[in-house]
Motif scaffolding. Structure first.
Motif, PDB file in Angstrom:
ATOM      1  N   VAL A  17       0.824  -1.207   0.000  1.00 14.77           N
ATOM      2  CA  VAL A  17       0.000   0.000   0.000  1.00 14.77           C
ATOM      3  C   VAL A  17       0.862   1.263   0.000  1.00 14.77           C
ATOM      4  O   VAL A  17       0.557   2.232  -0.692  1.00 14.77           O
ATOM      5  N   ALA A  18       1.948   1.244   0.729  1.00 13.31           N
ATOM      6  CA  ALA A  18       2.800   2.430   0.821  1.00 13.31           C
ATOM      7  C   ALA A  18       3.392   2.821  -0.538  1.00 13.31           C
ATOM      8  O   ALA A  18       3.791   3.966  -0.746  1.00 13.31           O
ATOM      9  N   TYR A  19       3.442   1.888  -1.500  1.00  9.98           N
ATOM     10  CA  TYR A  19       4.049   2.171  -2.809  1.00  9.98           C
ATOM     11  C   TYR A  19       3.037   2.435  -3.917  1.00  9.98           C
ATOM     12  O   TYR A  19       3.421   2.753  -5.041  1.00  9.98           O
ATOM     13  N   VAL A  20       1.757   2.287  -3.652  1.00  4.40           N
ATOM     14  CA  VAL A  20       0.743   2.455  -4.695  1.00  4.40           C
ATOM     15  C   VAL A  20       0.867   3.821  -5.351  1.00  4.40           C
ATOM     16  O   VAL A  20       0.837   3.943  -6.580  1.00  4.40           O
ATOM     17  N   ARG A  21       1.035   4.868  -4.561  1.00  9.01           N
ATOM     18  CA  ARG A  21       1.160   6.226  -5.091  1.00  9.01           C
ATOM     19  C   ARG A  21       2.364   6.331  -6.035  1.00  9.01           C
ATOM     20  O   ARG A  21       2.285   6.922  -7.103  1.00  9.01           O
ATOM     21  N   HIS A  22       3.488   5.719  -5.656  1.00 13.47           N
ATOM     22  CA  HIS A  22       4.708   5.772  -6.474  1.00 13.47           C
ATOM     23  C   HIS A  22       4.539   4.992  -7.781  1.00 13.47           C
ATOM     24  O   HIS A  22       4.990   5.436  -8.843  1.00 13.47           O
ATOM     25  N   ALA A  24       1.708   4.399  -9.317  1.00 17.90           N
ATOM     26  CA  ALA A  24       0.795   5.173 -10.162  1.00 17.90           C
ATOM     27  C   ALA A  24       1.533   6.322 -10.841  1.00 17.90           C
ATOM     28  O   ALA A  24       1.342   6.584 -12.034  1.00 17.90           O
ATOM     29  N   ALA A  25       2.412   7.000 -10.101  1.00 18.72           N
ATOM     30  CA  ALA A  25       3.179   8.101 -10.685  1.00 18.72           C
ATOM     31  C   ALA A  25       4.126   7.583 -11.772  1.00 18.72           C
ATOM     32  O   ALA A  25       4.287   8.210 -12.828  1.00 18.72           O
TER      33      ALA A  25
END
Length: 164
Positions: A17-22, A24-25
């Protein structure tokens, strides 16, 4: 990795979960760049540990040297060659030329004898008595290299000399 939909060009990958944003980017950046995607350069290299190959004793090497299959005979020729030049890294191509085998046959012999060793109760944990280095993308030379340390070469020569 899961591919649920036949014919779909989507792949499902579990991401913390902590890497989902990365992730996606990263995907958005790749979409902006367009064009063919190139995988990142391989940076890791695989190397056989001299400590593993050095665990062989002279009596074990003597017993190993009695192998009679074609694959075994090819590996014995390679060991004889490497023992003549301790510490010298020889490329797979140089070894093939010196022992007069094709690259395919050399690879098959090494793999076959490795499988045999893994299935043998006395040799299961030893692996081949050869050191190997496979270059990575950051190395200046490409290919696979093999060598014996001075101690390994000495032990191999003792084993080949026979009992005594």
């Amino acid at each position: 990795m899961v591919t649920d939909d036949v014919g779909s060009d989507l792949v499902h990958i579990a991401v913390p979960v902590a890497y989902v944003r990365h992730v996606a980017a990263l995907l958005a950046e790749l979409d902006r760049q367009g064009g063919a995607l190139r995988p990142p350069a391989r940076t890791a290299t695989r190397t056989a540990s001299p400590e593993l190959a050095a665990r062989w004793t002279v009596p074990e090497l003597r017993r190993f040297a009695t192998g009679r299959s074609k694959s075994h005979q090819t590996v014995l020729k390679v060991l004889d060659l490497l023992a003549e030049q301790p510490g010298q890294w020889l490329s797979a191509e140089a070894i093939c030329a010196a022992v007069d085998v094709s690259r395919h046959r050399l690879g098959g012999a090494l793999a076959g004898v490795t499988r045999m060793l893994r299935s043998h109760p006395d040799f299961r944990d030893l692996g081949l008595p050869i050191n190997r280095y496979v270059t990575g993308s950051l190395d200046d030379r490409a290919g696979t290299f093999y060598w014996l340390t001075a101690e390994q070469a000495h032990q191999w020569r003792q084993a080949r000399a026979g009992p005594g």
